[in-house]
Design a protein around this motif. Sequence first.
Motif, short mmCIF file in Angstrom:
data_model
loop_
_atom_site.label_atom_id
_atom_site.label_comp_id
_atom_site.label_asym_id
_atom_site.label_seq_id
_atom_site.Cartn_x
_atom_site.Cartn_y
_atom_site.Cartn_z
N HIS A 1 2.49 -7.33 4.83
CA HIS A 1 2.12 -5.99 4.38
C HIS A 1 3.35 -5.11 4.38
CE1 HIS A 1 0.02 -1.93 5.41
NE2 HIS A 1 0.18 -2.06 4.11
N THR B 1 0.85 -1.19 0.00
CA THR B 1 0.00 0.00 0.00
C THR B 1 0.88 1.24 0.00
OG1 THR B 1 -0.12 0.06 2.42
CG2 THR B 1 -1.86 -1.18 1.25
N HIS C 1 -1.90 6.05 -4.53
CA HIS C 1 -2.60 4.92 -5.16
C HIS C 1 -1.68 4.13 -6.10
CE1 HIS C 1 -6.31 2.85 -6.04
NE2 HIS C 1 -6.11 2.97 -7.34
N TYR D 1 -7.59 1.32 2.69
CA TYR D 1 -6.62 0.36 2.16
C TYR D 1 -5.77 -0.24 3.29
CZ TYR D 1 -7.57 2.27 -2.52
OH TYR D 1 -8.16 2.67 -3.68
N GLU D 2 -5.40 0.60 4.23
CA GLU D 2 -4.57 0.12 5.34
C GLU D 2 -5.37 -0.84 6.22
OE1 GLU D 2 -1.29 0.75 5.22
OE2 GLU D 2 -1.80 1.89 3.43
N GLN E 1 4.31 -1.09 3.41
CA GLN E 1 3.78 0.23 3.10
C GLN E 1 4.89 1.06 2.46
OE1 GLN E 1 2.85 3.61 5.98
NE2 GLN E 1 0.91 2.50 5.86
#
Length: 94
Positions: free
Chosen positions: A67, A46, A75, A53-54, A69
């Motif tokens: 995950h 993300t 986006h 989204y998170e 980030q």
Amino acid sequence: MFEGPADPSRWDEEREAAARFEAKQPPWGFGVASSAINGVPTLVVTGGWNAEYEAIAGVLVAEGAKHVQLAGTKHRPQGHPGFADTVDGFLFGL
């Protein structure tokens, strides 16, 4: 409309494609359970800009996903200079 900045002067040219795109039913949110990834190595990347989204990433992490980030990419985390290394690290770390 797609892959470029908004340009109101192109609206007439892009209107038909936009209508077809808007009418599509995306696969997410239609009965797909987060548990579908159980046992499947999953990487969620993300951009760190959208709380929704998170939150989705958090649900997938609870199911076993990793995950990452890449903040500041909004986006398009795939546009981050470290994206390819992130994916490679995940794939080769399996």
